[in-house]
Design a protein around this motif. Structure first.
Motif, short mmCIF file in Angstrom:
data_model
loop_
_atom_site.label_atom_id
_atom_site.label_comp_id
_atom_site.label_asym_id
_atom_site.label_seq_id
_atom_site.Cartn_x
_atom_site.Cartn_y
_atom_site.Cartn_z
N LEU A 291 4.17 34.98 6.43
CA LEU A 291 5.08 36.12 6.46
C LEU A 291 4.32 37.41 6.72
O LEU A 291 4.81 38.30 7.44
N LEU A 292 3.13 37.54 6.13
CA LEU A 292 2.32 38.73 6.38
C LEU A 292 1.97 38.86 7.86
O LEU A 292 2.03 39.96 8.44
N VAL A 293 1.64 37.74 8.49
CA VAL A 293 1.34 37.77 9.92
C VAL A 293 2.59 38.11 10.72
O VAL A 293 2.54 38.89 11.68
N LEU A 294 3.72 37.54 10.33
CA LEU A 294 4.97 37.81 11.04
C LEU A 294 5.36 39.27 11.00
O LEU A 294 5.86 39.82 11.99
N LEU A 295 5.14 39.92 9.87
CA LEU A 295 5.61 41.29 9.70
C LEU A 295 4.61 42.33 10.16
O LEU A 295 5.01 43.43 10.56
N VAL A 296 3.30 41.99 10.12
CA VAL A 296 2.29 43.03 10.35
C VAL A 296 1.28 42.64 11.41
O VAL A 296 1.01 43.41 12.35
N LEU A 297 0.69 41.45 11.31
CA LEU A 297 -0.53 41.14 12.05
C LEU A 297 -0.30 40.48 13.40
O LEU A 297 -1.26 40.33 14.16
N ALA A 298 0.90 40.05 13.71
CA ALA A 298 1.13 39.29 14.94
C ALA A 298 0.70 40.03 16.21
O ALA A 298 0.10 39.42 17.11
N PRO A 299 0.98 41.34 16.37
CA PRO A 299 0.57 42.01 17.63
C PRO A 299 -0.93 42.04 17.87
O PRO A 299 -1.36 42.28 19.00
N LEU A 300 -1.73 41.82 16.83
CA LEU A 300 -3.18 41.87 17.00
C LEU A 300 -3.71 40.73 17.87
O LEU A 300 -4.84 40.80 18.35
N PHE A 301 -2.89 39.68 18.07
CA PHE A 301 -3.34 38.53 18.86
C PHE A 301 -2.92 38.64 20.33
O PHE A 301 -2.94 37.64 21.04
N HIS A 302 -2.60 39.85 20.78
CA HIS A 302 -2.12 40.04 22.15
C HIS A 302 -3.14 39.58 23.18
O HIS A 302 -2.81 38.93 24.18
N THR B 293 -10.63 37.10 20.11
CA THR B 293 -9.69 38.18 20.40
C THR B 293 -10.42 39.50 20.58
O THR B 293 -10.09 40.29 21.50
N LEU B 294 -11.40 39.77 19.72
CA LEU B 294 -12.17 41.01 19.86
C LEU B 294 -12.94 41.03 21.17
O LEU B 294 -12.98 42.06 21.87
N VAL B 295 -13.58 39.91 21.52
CA VAL B 295 -14.33 39.86 22.79
C VAL B 295 -13.40 40.05 23.97
O VAL B 295 -13.71 40.78 24.93
N SER B 296 -12.24 39.38 23.94
CA SER B 296 -11.29 39.49 25.05
C SER B 296 -10.75 40.91 25.16
O SER B 296 -10.54 41.42 26.28
N HIS B 297 -10.49 41.55 24.00
CA HIS B 297 -9.92 42.89 24.03
C HIS B 297 -10.92 43.91 24.56
O HIS B 297 -10.60 44.69 25.49
N PHE B 298 -12.11 43.93 24.00
CA PHE B 298 -13.09 44.94 24.41
C PHE B 298 -13.73 44.59 25.74
O PHE B 298 -14.20 45.48 26.45
N THR C 181 -12.82 27.90 10.14
CA THR C 181 -13.49 28.08 11.42
C THR C 181 -12.53 28.53 12.51
O THR C 181 -12.88 29.40 13.33
N GLU C 182 -11.33 27.95 12.54
CA GLU C 182 -10.37 28.32 13.58
C GLU C 182 -10.03 29.79 13.53
O GLU C 182 -9.97 30.46 14.58
N LEU C 183 -9.82 30.32 12.33
CA LEU C 183 -9.49 31.74 12.21
C LEU C 183 -10.65 32.62 12.65
O LEU C 183 -10.44 33.64 13.34
N LEU C 184 -11.86 32.25 12.26
CA LEU C 184 -13.03 33.04 12.67
C LEU C 184 -13.19 33.02 14.18
O LEU C 184 -13.47 34.07 14.80
N VAL C 185 -12.98 31.86 14.79
CA VAL C 185 -13.10 31.77 16.25
C VAL C 185 -12.03 32.61 16.92
O VAL C 185 -12.30 33.32 17.91
N ILE C 186 -10.81 32.59 16.39
CA ILE C 186 -9.73 33.37 16.99
C ILE C 186 -10.01 34.87 16.86
O ILE C 186 -9.79 35.65 17.80
N VAL C 187 -10.49 35.31 15.70
CA VAL C 187 -10.77 36.73 15.50
C VAL C 187 -11.87 37.20 16.46
O VAL C 187 -11.74 38.23 17.14
N VAL C 188 -12.96 36.44 16.53
CA VAL C 188 -14.06 36.83 17.41
C VAL C 188 -13.62 36.79 18.86
O VAL C 188 -13.92 37.71 19.65
#
Length: 714
Positions: free
Chosen positions: A445-456, A324-329, A315-322
Motif C-alpha cells: 500500500l505504501l508503494v501504491l500511494l507514494v513510491l510507485a512513480p519512482l520506478f518510471h 533504476t538510479l543508473v537508468s535515470h541518471f 537482493t531483488e529490491l537492491l538490484v531494482i533500486v540500483v
C-alpha cells in the motif's frame, strides 16, 4: 482345547446389536458373531436431514458458520503477541519488500500494467488473512498463473484487433492502436485502448476463475486437487518455467519480435529470437548480464549460508533500486533506446464490474486456471500444516483462494494463488500467523500511494532478470528425473509428458496431458498388477512369494495365488492368464474339453485325463487339488470381477478342484455374498472363506485326507 483356525460364521439369533463382544466357542472353534448393520436412511430422508440441519438458525450455529468462513475470528482472539508478533512483523516486511519488485516484474508475464500487479498483491494478502486456514502460506502473484493469464490476454487482444507485438509497458504512442489487417473488433472498444482492454480481459478471466473455485469449495470438491499428483505438478512447473523463460528472452536482449500463439509457441519464439539476435540492444544485453550475474550469485550465497542469515537479503529490491538510479541518471532510454517501465500511477482506480461478454468467452480458459491455482494452494497449505503440527481445510482453502480472485476482480486485479518461494521465506524468517500478510499488504500500500512513480526509469530487462532467476527452483527439478525414474517409471513418464506438452504445445494442453497420463498410469498399475504363487515360511503360518524369497516350502497339492490389485473389468483377463500360467492349468479350456479327450494346460501339453467317478478326486497330472486365492490385496470387486470368480469356481468344480478364498476384507465378503458366489447355503461361507491363508491350506489338507480315507474305505 486345541487352537483351531478362527472361522467366520453367522449364527441364527445372533444378529443383534447387543451381541456379546467376546468371540463365541462352538465345537472347539472360535466363531465371530456378525452384527446386524444399522438400517440406512434413504436418499430423500438423508437430504431432508441435512437441509434441516443446515437451515437451523441459532447463536452457536451462526458462530460456527462465521468461524468456518473466517478462521481469523478463531485464532486472532488467541493471538500471543510476545511469542508471535516479532516473527510476523519481520516476515511481513521482508515479503512486502520482495513482493514489490516481483509484482512489477510479473506484469510482463501477464501483459498488464505494473499497477495492477500491485493491486493484486494488496487485496490477495488481506483476503487470505481473513479466510485462509494456513498460518504460513503466502497468497499473491504466482508466475505460472501470470503466464496463463498473459497467454489468454494476448490471444484475446489479437482477436480484438490489437497489434500482438505491442508491449503493455513503457511509453506508447497510442494505447488504442489497432491492427489494420484484422477484422472488426469482437467487443466494443471505442472508449477503451489496449491496456484498458487487457485489464478487462484479465479481470473477467479472474472472476470466472474465482467463481469456479468458490463453487468447488461450496460443493466440497477439495479432494479433486489430490488427483494432480506431485510428478504432474513438478512437470507442469518445469514446462511452464521453460515457457516463461522463453517469453522473457526478448526483454533480456531488447529485441521486438511477434508474440506467437498456439502450438509450438516456444519453438517459434526461439526461431524469431535467433533471426533477430543481430538487432539486440547492447545496453539491455549488458544490463541483463550484470543483473543475472548478481542475482544468481546472491541466491547461491544465500542458499549456502542460509543458516547464518536471520533475515534474507532483499537482493531483488537492491538490484531494482540500483538499476533504476543508473537508468535515470544515465538516461539509458533516451541515449540507447532501452525499454523502461514507464509511468506507474499512484492510488486506486474506481471499481468496475467485469464484462459478462468476455467472461463467457474465457470461461474455458478459467477452468485450467482454477484447477492449477487450487492444486498449488491446497498442496502448499497441507504441506506446511503437516510440518508445523496443525491442520488445513481443503474446502475452506478453495473458498479463500476463490474469494482472493472474485472480490479483487472488481478492483482491476488478476488471478492469484499460493506461491512456494515466498512461503518458504516467510517460514524461514519466523512467521507464526497470517498477521504477516497484513504487514505485507501495508508495504504494498505504501508503494501504491507514494513510491510507485519512482520506478518510471526501471529497465524492463531488469524485470525479466528477476523473473528468470525466480525460475531456478522449478528448472532444477530436471535433476530429480533420474531418481524419479528409478523409483517409479510411470511417475517419470507423467513428469516428462506434462513438461514436454507444456513446452511443445501449450500450458493448458500440458495440464490435460498430465492428468491423462496420471490416470493412464493408475489404470496401468491396476490393470497389470503383480501376481505370484505363495509358499510357506518354514514352520510358521505365514506365506510369501516363492520367486522372491529362497527356502520357502510350497504346500503339497495346494496352489496359493496372490493378485496384488483389485479385480475388475479391466484386469479380469490378466487375472485369469496369470493364474493359469502360474498353476500350469487352463481351467476354462480344460473344463470345456473334459468329455472330449486329454486336457490341455497353458503350455499346450497333455495334462492327463480327469476322472469323474467317486475314486481319486484329483488327477496326478494336475499336481494339486485346491487353489487358494489370497484376497488380502484385493481392494474391491465389480460385476465383471464377480463373474470371473464364479466362472472360475464352476470350471474348477468341473475338474474336481476346490477354490478357496482367504483374507477377504468385509467389503469383499459382502460383495461375494450379494453376488451369489457363496450360494444360498448358510454354511457355504464357512466352507469357502477363511481368515488366513494358512487356515485355508490346513482346511484343504484336512478335506483331502477325509476324501482319501473315504476312498480307501470303498
Amino acid at each position: 482345547m486345541p487352537i483351531l483356525p478362527c472361522r467366520l460364521a453367522k449364527e441364527p439369533g445372533c444378529d443383534r446389536m447387543d451381541a456379546s463382544p467376546e468371540p463365541q466357542q462352538k465345537g472347539g472353534t472360535l466363531v465371530l458373531v456378525r452384527r446386524q448393520p444399522p438400517v440406512s436412511q434413504g436418499l430423500l430422508e438423508t437430504l431432508k436431514a441435512r437441509m434441516k440441519q443446515s437451515c437451523t438458525c441459532s447463536t452457536p450455529c451462526v458462530q460456527a458458520l462465521v468461524q468456518n468462513l473466517f478462521p481469523v475470528t478463531h485464532w486472532l482472539p488467541q493471538y500471543r503477541p510476545k511469542e508471535y508478533l516479532a516473527g510476523d512483523v519481520m516476515s511481513g516486511l521482508v515479503i512486502g519488500i520482495i513482493l514489490v519488485p516481483q509484482a512489477i516484474a510479473y506484469s510482463l508475464l501477464a501483459g498488464l500494467q505494473p499497477i495492477y500487479s500491485l493491486y493484486t498483491s494488496f487485496f490477495a494478502n488481506l483476503i487470505y488473512f481473513l479466510m485462509g486456514t494456513s498460518r504460513h502460506v503466502n497468497v499473491g502473484i504466482f508466475s505460472l498463473l501470470c503466464l496463463m493469464v498473459g497467454q489468454v490476454v494476448d490471444r484475446e487482444l489479437q482477436l480484438a484487433g490489437f497489434d500482438p507485438s505491442q508491449d503493455s509497458l513503457g511509453p506508447r504512442d497510442n494505447g488504442s492502436t489497432l491492427n489494420s489487417s484484422t477484422a472488426t473488433p469482437v467487443f466494443e472498444l471505442q472508449d477503451c485502448g489496449r491496456d484498458c482492454h487487457a485489464i478487462r480481459i484479465a479481470t473477467a478471466l479472474t472472476l470466472v476463475t474465482g467463481l469456479y473455485q468458490v463453487l468447488m469449495g461450496v460443493l466440497r470438491l477439495g479432494f479433486v486437487s489430490t488427483y494432480l499428483s506431485q510428478p504432474l505438478l513438478d512437470g507442469f512447473a518445469m514446462g511452464a518455467s521453460v515457457t516463461i523463460l522463453t517469453s522473457q528472452a526478448k526483454h533480456l536482449l531488447g529485441v521486438r519480435i511477434p508474440r506467437h500463439q498456439g502450438p509450438g509457441m516456444v519453438i517459434h519464439t526461439w526461431l524469431s529470437l535467433l533471426h533477430s539476435v543481430g538487432q539486440a540492444n547492447i545496453c539491455d544485453v549488458i544490463t541483463s548480464a550484470v543483473c543475472l550475474g548478481v542475482l544468481v550469485a546472491a541466491k547461491e550465497l544465500s542458499d549456502r549460508y542460509r543458516r547464518y542469515l536471520k533475515v534474507p537479503v532483499p537482493t531483488e529490491l537492491l538490484v531494482i533500486v540500483v538499476a533504476t538510479l543508473v537508468s535515470h541518471f544515465g538516461q539509458l532510454h533516451t541515449r540507447f533506446g532501452s525499454s523502461v517501465a514507464g509511468s506507474i500511477p499512484t492510488g486506486f482506480v474506481a471499481p468496475q464490474v467485469p464484462d459478462p461478454k468476455i467472461m463467457w468467452h474465457v470461461a474455458l480458459d478459467a477452468a485450467s486456471l482454477a484447477l492449477v491455482g487450487s492444486a498449488f494452494s491446497i498442496s502448499l497449505a497441507e504441506m506446511f500444516a503437516r510440518s508445523h503440527g496443525y491442520s488445513a481445510r481443503a474446502n475452506q482453502e478453495l473458498l479463500a483462494v476463490g474469494c482472493c480472485n472474485v472480490l479483487p476482480a472488481f478492483f482491476h486485479c488478476f488471478a492469484t494463488s499460493a506461491a512456494l518461494s515466498k512461503t518458504l521465506v516467510k517460514t524461514a524468517i519466523g512467521c507464526q500467523t497470517q498477521l504477516s500478510s497484513v504487514v505485507s499488504a501495508a508495504v504494498v500500500l505504501l508503494v501504491l500511494l507514494v513510491l510507485a512513480p519512482l520506478f518510471h526509469d526501471l529497465q524492463r530487462c531488469v524485470l525479466a532478470c528477476i523473473i528468470v532467476v525466480s525460475l531456478r527452483g522449478a528448472l532444477r527439478k530436471v535433476k530429480d528425473l533420474p531418481q524419479l525414474w528409478r523409483l517409479s517409471p510411470a511417475d517419470a513418464l507423467v513428469w516428462v509428458a506434462t513438461a514436454a506438452t507444456c513446452v511443445l504445445v501449450s500450458t493448458e494442453a500440458g495440464l490435460l496431458a498430465g492428468v491423462f497420463f496420471s490416470l493412464l498410469s493408475l489404470a496401468g498399475r491396476t490393470q497389470r498388477p503383480r501376481a505370484a504363487l505363495l509358499a510357506r515360511i518354514g514352520d510358521s503360518t505365514f506365506y510369501e512369494d516363492a520367486t522372491e524369497f529362497e527356502g520357502l516350502l510350497p504346500p503339497p497339492e495346494v496352489r496359493v495365488f496372490r493378485f496384488t490389485g483389485p479385480l475388475y473389468y479391466a484386469n479380469k483377463d490378466f487375472f485369469l492368464r496369470s493364474l493359469y500360467s502360474l498353476t500350469g492349468l487352463d481351467a476354462g479350456r480344460s473344463a470345456t474339453r473334459k468329455e472330449k479327450g486329454p486336457e490341455v494346460g497353458v503350455d499346450g501339453q497333455d495334462m492327463g485325463s480327469v476322472s469323474s467317478g467317486a475314486g481319486l478326486v484329483i488327477p496326478l497330472a494336475f499336481g494339486f487339488h485346491t487353489v487358494v486365492i489370497d484376497c488380502a490385496p484385493l481392494l474391491f470387486l465389480d460385476v465383471a470381477g464377480m463373474a470371473t470368480l464364479k466362472d472360475l469356481q464352476r470350471n474348477y468344480r468341473a475338474l474336481d478342484i476346490t477354490l478357496l478364498l482367504a483374507c477377504c476384507s468385509p467389503s469383499v465378503r459382502d460383495t461375494l455374498r450379494r453376488g451369489g458366489f457363496l450360494g444360498e447355503d448358510q454354511g457355504a461361507e464357512d466352507e469357502l472363506l477363511f481368515p488366513s491363508v494358512h487356515s485355508a491350506v490346513e482346511a484343504a489338507r484336512a478335506r483331502r485326507e477325509e476324501l482319501v480315507a473315504s476312498d480307501s474305505a470303498f
